[in-house]
Design a protein around this motif. Structure first.
Motif, PDB file in Angstrom:
ATOM      1  N   UNK A  32       0.866  -1.291   0.024  1.00 11.96           N
ATOM      2  CA  UNK A  32       0.082   0.246  -0.109  1.00 11.96           C
ATOM      3  C   UNK A  32       0.848   1.348   0.079  1.00 11.96           C
ATOM      4  N   UNK A  33       0.427   2.410  -0.529  1.00  8.26           N
ATOM      5  CA  UNK A  33       1.047   3.496  -0.591  1.00  8.26           C
ATOM      6  C   UNK A  33       0.016   4.635  -0.332  1.00  8.26           C
ATOM      7  N   UNK A  34       0.714   5.774  -0.056  1.00  9.46           N
ATOM      8  CA  UNK A  34      -0.146   7.248   0.322  1.00  9.46           C
ATOM      9  C   UNK A  34       0.482   8.365  -0.157  1.00  9.46           C
ATOM     10  N   UNK A  35      -0.517   9.378  -0.645  1.00  7.88           N
ATOM     11  CA  UNK A  35       0.171  10.449  -0.756  1.00  7.88           C
ATOM     12  C   UNK A  35      -0.583  11.664  -0.037  1.00  7.88           C
ATOM     13  N   UNK A  36       0.124  12.585   0.732  1.00  8.77           N
ATOM     14  CA  UNK A  36      -0.209  13.187   1.823  1.00  8.77           C
ATOM     15  C   UNK A  36       0.016  14.705   1.599  1.00  8.77           C
ATOM     16  N   UNK A  37      -0.751  15.511   1.618  1.00 10.52           N
ATOM     17  CA  UNK A  37      -0.558  17.071   1.361  1.00 10.52           C
ATOM     18  C   UNK A  37       0.481  17.719   2.482  1.00 10.52           C
ATOM     19  N   UNK A  38       1.732  17.767   2.080  1.00  5.83           N
ATOM     20  CA  UNK A  38       2.543  18.244   3.463  1.00  5.83           C
ATOM     21  C   UNK A  38       2.201  19.767   3.765  1.00  5.83           C
ATOM     22  N   UNK A  39       1.970  20.395   2.653  1.00  2.00           N
ATOM     23  CA  UNK A  39       1.723  21.966   3.107  1.00  2.00           C
ATOM     24  C   UNK A  39       0.562  22.101   3.856  1.00  2.00           C
ATOM     25  N   UNK A  40      -0.582  21.039   3.709  1.00  5.81           N
ATOM     26  CA  UNK A  40      -1.796  21.156   4.604  1.00  5.81           C
ATOM     27  C   UNK A  40      -1.499  20.625   5.759  1.00  5.81           C
ATOM     28  N   UNK A  41      -0.614  19.797   5.784  1.00  5.24           N
ATOM     29  CA  UNK A  41      -0.287  19.258   7.235  1.00  5.24           C
ATOM     30  C   UNK A  41       0.497  20.357   8.021  1.00  5.24           C
ATOM     31  N   UNK A  42       1.432  20.868   7.327  1.00  4.70           N
ATOM     32  CA  UNK A  42       1.903  22.121   7.762  1.00  4.70           C
ATOM     33  C   UNK A  42       1.161  23.282   8.443  1.00  4.70           C
ATOM     34  N   UNK A  43      -0.140  23.421   7.710  1.00  7.06           N
ATOM     35  CA  UNK A  43      -1.162  24.204   8.101  1.00  7.06           C
ATOM     36  C   UNK A  43      -1.713  23.912   9.177  1.00  7.06           C
ATOM     37  N   UNK A  44      -2.410  22.671   9.320  1.00  7.94           N
ATOM     38  CA  UNK A  44      -2.771  22.204  10.719  1.00  7.94           C
ATOM     39  C   UNK A  44      -2.041  22.350  11.772  1.00  7.94           C
ATOM     40  N   UNK A  45      -0.568  21.762  11.503  1.00  5.71           N
ATOM     41  CA  UNK A  45       0.450  21.750  12.972  1.00  5.71           C
ATOM     42  C   UNK A  45       0.717  23.227  13.237  1.00  5.71           C
ATOM     43  N   UNK A  46       0.774  24.222  12.378  1.00  4.27           N
ATOM     44  CA  UNK A  46       1.054  25.389  12.757  1.00  4.27           C
ATOM     45  C   UNK A  46      -0.001  26.501  13.125  1.00  4.27           C
ATOM     46  N   UNK A  47      -1.346  25.951  12.498  1.00  2.94           N
ATOM     47  CA  UNK A  47      -2.591  26.891  12.721  1.00  2.94           C
ATOM     48  C   UNK A  47      -2.654  28.138  11.546  1.00  2.94           C
ATOM     49  N   UNK A  48      -1.749  27.845  10.511  1.00  3.71           N
ATOM     50  CA  UNK A  48      -1.865  28.925   9.520  1.00  3.71           C
ATOM     51  C   UNK A  48      -3.374  28.863   8.822  1.00  3.71           C
ATOM     52  N   UNK A  49      -4.022  29.769   8.179  1.00  5.49           N
ATOM     53  CA  UNK A  49      -5.294  29.715   7.737  1.00  5.49           C
ATOM     54  C   UNK A  49      -5.064  29.481   6.052  1.00  5.49           C
ATOM     55  N   UNK A  50      -3.773  29.917   5.312  1.00  2.93           N
ATOM     56  CA  UNK A  50      -3.740  29.935   4.043  1.00  2.93           C
ATOM     57  C   UNK A  50      -2.408  29.159   3.550  1.00  2.93           C
ATOM     58  N   UNK A  51      -2.383  28.311   2.847  1.00  5.13           N
ATOM     59  CA  UNK A  51      -1.340  27.516   2.189  1.00  5.13           C
ATOM     60  C   UNK A  51      -0.018  28.355   2.093  1.00  5.13           C
ATOM     61  N   UNK A  52      -0.480  29.730   1.399  1.00  2.66           N
ATOM     62  CA  UNK A  52       0.789  30.530   1.310  1.00  2.66           C
ATOM     63  C   UNK A  52       1.346  31.132   2.545  1.00  2.66           C
ATOM     64  N   UNK A  53       0.885  30.766   3.577  1.00  2.00           N
ATOM     65  CA  UNK A  53       1.447  31.201   5.010  1.00  2.00           C
ATOM     66  C   UNK A  53       2.777  30.105   5.236  1.00  2.00           C
ATOM     67  N   UNK A  54       2.614  28.806   4.806  1.00  8.99           N
ATOM     68  CA  UNK A  54       3.575  27.946   5.066  1.00  8.99           C
ATOM     69  C   UNK A  54       4.781  27.730   3.790  1.00  8.99           C
ATOM     70  N   UNK A  55       4.523  28.621   2.999  1.00 14.92           N
ATOM     71  CA  UNK A  55       5.458  28.476   1.595  1.00 14.92           C
ATOM     72  C   UNK A  55       6.493  29.632   1.871  1.00 14.92           C
ATOM     73  N   UNK A  56       7.709  29.302   1.951  1.00 14.24           N
ATOM     74  CA  UNK A  56       8.894  30.494   2.119  1.00 14.24           C
ATOM     75  C   UNK A  56       8.693  31.447   1.035  1.00 14.24           C
ATOM     76  N   UNK A  57       8.620  31.174  -0.211  1.00 14.08           N
ATOM     77  CA  UNK A  57       8.163  32.257  -1.212  1.00 14.08           C
ATOM     78  C   UNK A  57       7.119  31.834  -2.141  1.00 14.08           C
ATOM     79  N   UNK A  58       6.040  32.087  -1.812  1.00 13.89           N
ATOM     80  CA  UNK A  58       4.594  31.728  -2.421  1.00 13.89           C
ATOM     81  C   UNK A  58       4.784  32.419  -3.900  1.00 13.89           C
ATOM     82  N   UNK A  59       4.503  31.583  -4.797  1.00 10.34           N
ATOM     83  CA  UNK A  59       4.564  32.192  -6.133  1.00 10.34           C
ATOM     84  C   UNK A  59       3.411  33.022  -6.494  1.00 10.34           C
ATOM     85  N   UNK A  60       2.022  32.747  -5.829  1.00 10.68           N
ATOM     86  CA  UNK A  60       0.742  33.527  -6.173  1.00 10.68           C
ATOM     87  C   UNK A  60       0.306  34.130  -4.810  1.00 10.68           C
ATOM     88  N   UNK A  61      -0.309  35.155  -4.646  1.00 11.35           N
ATOM     89  CA  UNK A  61      -0.804  35.884  -3.530  1.00 11.35           C
ATOM     90  C   UNK A  61      -2.143  34.987  -2.873  1.00 11.35           C
TER      91      UNK A  61
END
Length: 342
Positions: free
Chosen positions: A313-342
């Motif tokens: 078996x195998x799995x794909x887990x959205x790591x940025x979403x996990x970082x949002x949950x772990x940190x309390x961030x509201x937006x995926x751009x908050x957990x990206x060092x240099x987000x490409x889009x606003x």
């Protein structure tokens, strides 16, 4: 006033608490898997076949042989490392994991970015139930005991809920037997109309299935407790093995935490004949949905399956979403060092 660019010191200062939490999460992830005998690998990002999911669109590139050998050809940025990691299972490298940079064209929202990180891991001999146990252990190890997004708070100390797709539709779609309607748009349309969700003009079985899933089922999942939604209709699990107890369902699950879809997993299909038939159907569907953006089936992957991939078996887990949950961030751009889009 225009928003500050992501490199501006004030902009980074706003994101820095989330980003530092992401960095500790990355270290904890590597420690979790290496301590359990997994090998971290790195696979190619620029590939001839970016993935086989019909609904995903990819970024196109081109190889031009001005130095060295080869022919001019179209290549793509991968939408997932899945097919590469399964090749490594065939080669005998497993169990393996990768913190993989991936790209999906056109996806941008508070929970989506066109370039993001996918954590994928695969283990020979691991059952889907065993993978759920392992995933539960990992999420608990990676996150604080309570996580939330927007107004949804999930207590990770509680046992994760496991519910089949059939039971979820019975519970939240007025007793609808979703597997009995599989592929029959008229039957599903009549059942949906009876619960107040009539089909739209030209809406086929798959589109209506996903509308019911998004509108009626998913809002109930991953709230007080994390939820595994298991045993998907077979047409919705192109790389998963059929359930021997009911071939209408495939051995697939998605994980929901904090109201967010966090991961997608398969008990892997190892039959090259059935996999080829599914790939061919997916290729035709993609040509119809995305003219000019189609690619051929991955013959090299099918050759690997013919050589023999071990059951697992195998799995794909959205790591940025996990970082949002772990940190309390509201937006995926908050957990990206240099987000490409606003």
């Amino acid at each position: 006033m225009a928003p500050l660019p992501p490199w501006h010191p004030e902009s980074l200062a706003d994101r820095l608490p989330f980003l530092r939490r992401r960095a500790t999460l990355t270290a904890a992830t590597r420690a979790f898997f290496t301590s359990r005998g997994f090998t971290e690998v790195e696979t190619a990002c620029l590939v001839p076949v970016p993935g086989m999911e019909v609904h995903l669109q990819a970024f196109r590139s081109e190889y031009r042989p001005h130095l060295g050998v080869g022919e001019r050809r179209t290549l793509w940025l991968r939408t997932s490392p899945e097919l590469a990691l399964k090749r490594l299972l065939v080669a005998g490298a497993g169990p393996v994991f990768e913190l993989a940079r991936v790209w999906r064209n056109g996806e941008a929202s508070p929970r989506h970015a066109p370039e993001f990180t996918m954590l994928e891991w695969y283990a020979p001999g691991l059952t889907l139930d065993g993978l759920m146990d392992q995933t539960e252990d990992f999420v608990r190890a990676a996150c604080p005991p309570r996580v939330g997004h927007e107004s949804v708070v999930t207590d990770l100390t509680l046992p994760f809920e496991r519910i089949t797709m059939a039971e979820a539709f019975r519970r939240w779609c007025g007793g609808l037997d979703i597997l009995a309607t599989e592929g029959d748009a008229a039957a599903l349309g009549a059942a949906a109309a009876a619960i107040g969700t009539p089909p739209r003009e030209g809406e086929g079985w798959e589109d209506l299935f996903f509308r019911l899933l998004l509108e009626r089922v998913e809002p109930q999942l991953g709230r007080e407790r994390a939820t595994f939604l298991t045993h998907w209709p077979t047409p919705q699990a192109a790389l998963a093995r059929r359930d021997p107890a009911d071939p209408r369902a495939a051995l697939r699950f998605e994980l929901f935490v904090g109201g967010i879809e966090l991961a997608n997993a398969f008990d892997e299909l190892t039959d090259p004949v059935e996999q080829r038939a599914r790939f061919l159907a997916d290729t035709e569907a993609r040509r119809a949905q995305h003219p000019g953006e189609a690619w051929e089936i991955d013959e090299d992957f099918l050759a690997a399956l013919e050589h023999g991939m071990p059951a697992g078996s195998g799995i794909a887990l959205g790591f940025d979403r996990l970082a949002m949950l772990a940190s309390g961030a509201r937006r995926i751009s908050d957990v990206l060092w240099l987000p490409a889009l606003p």
